[in-house]
Design a protein around this motif. Sequence first.
Motif, PDB file in Angstrom:
ATOM      1  N   GLU A 158      12.255  41.485  62.906  1.00  0.00           N
ATOM      2  CA  GLU A 158      12.374  41.689  61.468  1.00  0.00           C
ATOM      3  C   GLU A 158      13.847  41.771  61.099  1.00  0.00           C
ATOM      4  OE1 GLU A 158      11.131  45.492  59.257  1.00  0.00           O
ATOM      5  OE2 GLU A 158       9.359  44.205  59.061  1.00  0.00           O
ATOM      6  N   ALA A 159      14.165  41.328  59.889  1.00  0.00           N
ATOM      7  CA  ALA A 159      15.532  41.403  59.380  1.00  0.00           C
ATOM      8  C   ALA A 159      15.482  41.945  57.954  1.00  0.00           C
ATOM      9  CB  ALA A 159      16.202  40.039  59.423  1.00  0.00           C
ATOM     10  N   GLU A 160      16.651  42.213  57.421  1.00  0.00           N
ATOM     11  CA  GLU A 160      16.737  42.775  56.077  1.00  0.00           C
ATOM     12  C   GLU A 160      17.996  42.250  55.407  1.00  0.00           C
ATOM     13  OE1 GLU A 160      17.014  47.239  54.034  1.00  0.00           O
ATOM     14  OE2 GLU A 160      16.615  47.031  56.175  1.00  0.00           O
ATOM     15  N   VAL A 161      17.880  41.982  54.110  1.00  0.00           N
ATOM     16  CA  VAL A 161      19.043  41.604  53.309  1.00  0.00           C
ATOM     17  C   VAL A 161      19.117  42.510  52.089  1.00  0.00           C
ATOM     18  CG1 VAL A 161      19.226  39.198  54.075  1.00  0.00           C
ATOM     19  CG2 VAL A 161      17.743  39.758  52.145  1.00  0.00           C
ATOM     20  N   GLN A 162      20.323  42.608  51.537  1.00  0.00           N
ATOM     21  CA  GLN A 162      20.553  43.465  50.381  1.00  0.00           C
ATOM     22  C   GLN A 162      21.480  42.773  49.393  1.00  0.00           C
ATOM     23  OE1 GLN A 162      22.376  46.949  52.228  1.00  0.00           O
ATOM     24  NE2 GLN A 162      20.364  47.926  52.466  1.00  0.00           N
ATOM     25  N   CYS A 163      21.419  43.228  48.148  1.00  0.00           N
ATOM     26  CA  CYS A 163      22.428  42.845  47.154  1.00  0.00           C
ATOM     27  C   CYS A 163      22.645  44.043  46.243  1.00  0.00           C
ATOM     28  CB  CYS A 163      22.028  41.594  46.372  1.00  0.00           C
ATOM     29  SG  CYS A 163      20.661  41.796  45.229  1.00  0.00           S
ATOM     30  N   HIS A 164      23.772  44.024  45.544  1.00  0.00           N
ATOM     31  CA  HIS A 164      24.041  45.110  44.605  1.00  0.00           C
ATOM     32  C   HIS A 164      22.988  45.100  43.500  1.00  0.00           C
ATOM     33  CE1 HIS A 164      28.426  45.096  45.983  1.00  0.00           C
ATOM     34  NE2 HIS A 164      27.946  46.296  46.267  1.00  0.00           N
ATOM     35  N   ARG A 165      22.536  46.271  43.147  1.00  0.00           N
ATOM     36  CA  ARG A 165      21.510  46.416  42.108  1.00  0.00           C
ATOM     37  C   ARG A 165      21.987  45.848  40.765  1.00  0.00           C
ATOM     38  NH1 ARG A 165      16.916  48.861  41.662  1.00  0.00           N
ATOM     39  NH2 ARG A 165      17.035  50.025  43.583  1.00  0.00           N
ATOM     40  N   ASP A 166      23.287  45.877  40.512  1.00  0.00           N
ATOM     41  CA  ASP A 166      23.821  45.410  39.226  1.00  0.00           C
ATOM     42  C   ASP A 166      24.449  44.009  39.303  1.00  0.00           C
ATOM     43  OD1 ASP A 166      26.083  46.023  40.717  1.00  0.00           O
ATOM     44  OD2 ASP A 166      26.964  47.347  39.204  1.00  0.00           O
ATOM     45  N   SER A 167      24.126  43.262  40.350  1.00  0.00           N
ATOM     46  CA  SER A 167      24.771  41.958  40.537  1.00  0.00           C
ATOM     47  C   SER A 167      24.165  40.837  39.695  1.00  0.00           C
ATOM     48  CB  SER A 167      24.746  41.548  42.016  1.00  0.00           C
ATOM     49  OG  SER A 167      23.417  41.414  42.466  1.00  0.00           O
ATOM     50  N   ILE A 168      22.975  41.064  39.173  1.00  0.00           N
ATOM     51  CA  ILE A 168      22.288  40.048  38.382  1.00  0.00           C
ATOM     52  C   ILE A 168      21.816  40.676  37.080  1.00  0.00           C
ATOM     53  CG2 ILE A 168      20.235  38.558  38.271  1.00  0.00           C
ATOM     54  CD1 ILE A 168      20.521  38.293  41.357  1.00  0.00           C
ATOM     55  N   VAL A 169      22.094  39.991  35.984  1.00  0.00           N
ATOM     56  CA  VAL A 169      21.642  40.418  34.669  1.00  0.00           C
ATOM     57  C   VAL A 169      20.302  39.733  34.394  1.00  0.00           C
ATOM     58  CG1 VAL A 169      22.181  40.364  32.196  1.00  0.00           C
ATOM     59  CG2 VAL A 169      24.013  40.742  33.862  1.00  0.00           C
ATOM     60  N   SER A 170      19.374  40.453  33.813  1.00  0.00           N
ATOM     61  CA  SER A 170      18.050  39.911  33.512  1.00  0.00           C
ATOM     62  C   SER A 170      18.158  38.560  32.805  1.00  0.00           C
ATOM     63  CB  SER A 170      17.281  40.896  32.627  1.00  0.00           C
ATOM     64  OG  SER A 170      16.003  40.390  32.331  1.00  0.00           O
ATOM     65  N   GLY A 171      17.415  37.578  33.329  1.00  0.00           N
ATOM     66  CA  GLY A 171      17.390  36.249  32.726  1.00  0.00           C
ATOM     67  C   GLY A 171      18.425  35.272  33.253  1.00  0.00           C
ATOM     68  N   GLU A 172      19.379  35.754  34.053  1.00  0.00           N
ATOM     69  CA  GLU A 172      20.380  34.832  34.597  1.00  0.00           C
ATOM     70  C   GLU A 172      19.726  33.826  35.536  1.00  0.00           C
ATOM     71  OE1 GLU A 172      24.769  36.730  34.762  1.00  0.00           O
ATOM     72  OE2 GLU A 172      23.383  37.534  36.265  1.00  0.00           O
ATOM     73  N   LYS A 173      20.213  32.592  35.464  1.00  0.00           N
ATOM     74  CA  LYS A 173      19.706  31.517  36.316  1.00  0.00           C
ATOM     75  C   LYS A 173      20.545  31.478  37.597  1.00  0.00           C
ATOM     76  CE  LYS A 173      18.073  26.817  36.045  1.00  0.00           C
ATOM     77  NZ  LYS A 173      17.912  25.650  35.183  1.00  0.00           N
ATOM     78  N   ILE A 174      19.881  31.694  38.731  1.00  0.00           N
ATOM     79  CA  ILE A 174      20.559  31.828  40.018  1.00  0.00           C
ATOM     80  C   ILE A 174      20.167  30.662  40.926  1.00  0.00           C
ATOM     81  CG2 ILE A 174      21.005  33.363  41.972  1.00  0.00           C
ATOM     82  CD1 ILE A 174      21.601  34.661  39.195  1.00  0.00           C
ATOM     83  N   LEU A 175      21.154  30.054  41.553  1.00  0.00           N
ATOM     84  CA  LEU A 175      20.953  29.003  42.545  1.00  0.00           C
ATOM     85  C   LEU A 175      21.251  29.593  43.918  1.00  0.00           C
ATOM     86  CD1 LEU A 175      20.679  26.003  43.502  1.00  0.00           C
ATOM     87  CD2 LEU A 175      23.144  25.778  43.016  1.00  0.00           C
ATOM     88  N   ILE A 176      20.315  29.461  44.858  1.00  0.00           N
ATOM     89  CA  ILE A 176      20.550  29.892  46.238  1.00  0.00           C
ATOM     90  C   ILE A 176      21.206  28.728  46.978  1.00  0.00           C
ATOM     91  CG2 ILE A 176      19.476  30.610  48.415  1.00  0.00           C
ATOM     92  CD1 ILE A 176      17.122  31.717  46.672  1.00  0.00           C
ATOM     93  N   VAL A 177      22.305  29.001  47.669  1.00  0.00           N
ATOM     94  CA  VAL A 177      22.976  27.972  48.473  1.00  0.00           C
ATOM     95  C   VAL A 177      23.231  28.545  49.861  1.00  0.00           C
ATOM     96  CG1 VAL A 177      25.021  26.516  48.745  1.00  0.00           C
ATOM     97  CG2 VAL A 177      24.071  26.898  46.462  1.00  0.00           C
ATOM     98  N   ASP A 178      22.766  27.811  50.888  1.00  0.00           N
ATOM     99  CA  ASP A 178      22.976  28.233  52.269  1.00  0.00           C
ATOM    100  C   ASP A 178      23.268  27.004  53.110  1.00  0.00           C
ATOM    101  OD1 ASP A 178      23.187  29.977  54.416  1.00  0.00           O
ATOM    102  OD2 ASP A 178      21.149  30.763  54.239  1.00  0.00           O
ATOM    103  N   ASP A 179      23.711  27.228  54.321  1.00  0.00           N
ATOM    104  CA  ASP A 179      24.059  26.088  55.180  1.00  0.00           C
ATOM    105  C   ASP A 179      22.826  25.375  55.710  1.00  0.00           C
ATOM    106  OD1 ASP A 179      23.513  28.346  56.909  1.00  0.00           O
ATOM    107  OD2 ASP A 179      24.445  27.233  58.554  1.00  0.00           O
ATOM    108  N   LEU A 180      21.736  26.125  55.970  1.00  0.00           N
ATOM    109  CA  LEU A 180      20.594  25.538  56.662  1.00  0.00           C
ATOM    110  C   LEU A 180      19.309  26.245  56.260  1.00  0.00           C
ATOM    111  CD1 LEU A 180      20.419  24.483  60.323  1.00  0.00           C
ATOM    112  CD2 LEU A 180      18.827  26.232  59.562  1.00  0.00           C
ATOM    113  N   ILE A 181      18.236  25.477  56.146  1.00  0.00           N
ATOM    114  CA  ILE A 181      16.916  26.076  55.969  1.00  0.00           C
ATOM    115  C   ILE A 181      16.043  25.663  57.142  1.00  0.00           C
ATOM    116  CG2 ILE A 181      16.129  24.207  54.437  1.00  0.00           C
ATOM    117  CD1 ILE A 181      14.344  26.521  53.128  1.00  0.00           C
ATOM    118  N   ALA A 182      15.466  26.680  57.778  1.00  0.00           N
ATOM    119  CA  ALA A 182      14.520  26.459  58.885  1.00  0.00           C
ATOM    120  C   ALA A 182      13.165  26.983  58.411  1.00  0.00           C
ATOM    121  CB  ALA A 182      15.008  27.136  60.152  1.00  0.00           C
ATOM    122  N   THR A 183      12.834  28.226  58.743  1.00  0.00           N
ATOM    123  CA  THR A 183      11.544  28.797  58.333  1.00  0.00           C
ATOM    124  C   THR A 183      11.537  29.260  56.879  1.00  0.00           C
ATOM    125  OG1 THR A 183      12.144  31.030  59.024  1.00  0.00           O
ATOM    126  CG2 THR A 183      11.073  29.592  60.676  1.00  0.00           C
ATOM    127  N   GLY A 184      12.728  29.454  56.309  1.00  0.00           N
ATOM    128  CA  GLY A 184      12.831  29.888  54.925  1.00  0.00           C
ATOM    129  C   GLY A 184      12.866  31.387  54.734  1.00  0.00           C
TER     130      GLY A 184
END
Length: 181
Positions: free
Chosen positions: A104-130
């Motif tokens: 198992e793994a875990e990720v975090q982000c700041h609670r105030d890093s995203i404003v409601s309704g903002e459009k977010i694009l995920i960008v990573d180097d590689l996708i395997a299992t997702g």
Amino acid sequence: MDQQKLDYIRSTITNIRDFPKPGIIFRDITSLIEDRRAFLASVKMIADHYRDRGIDKVAAPEARGFIFSAAVATQLNAGLVLIRKPGKLPREVISEKYTLEYGEAEVQCHRDSIVSGEKILIVDDLIATGGTAIATANLIHRLDGVVEDAAFVINLPDCGGAEALKKLGIETFSLVSFDGE
């Protein structure tokens, strides 16, 4: 897309057999980012795909995702949201656990890093299992952000990650694909 550039990008990715364990072919992007032409082309092709799509911020999963996400965010004139392993962010965070093939793994982000309704694009180097991308999308959704798209330099379609994201309503875009793990 420019097939010649895609072929060049693909040629700069080093394939390491039996790393980190026997039977795995590790797709090493450090050789790609060391090549200025391949790195710039990768960033530009991803950014061009999302230009004029109203992206407010780019989500950057640790660690190799930082490299591409920051560059793409700059190209899109967007903000950057760091998605980190536990204990790395100084302000109040939210967490998302997810399953890996070996635990198992875990990720975090700041609670105030995203404003409601903002459009977010995920960008990573590689996708395997997702797993990382799905956990990242869950964090964004919990903060009332909108995530409809995720971009990757490399897709490993045999691992099923792009299909798993699609089932969640998230379209994926990748520059190159490799068979196998």
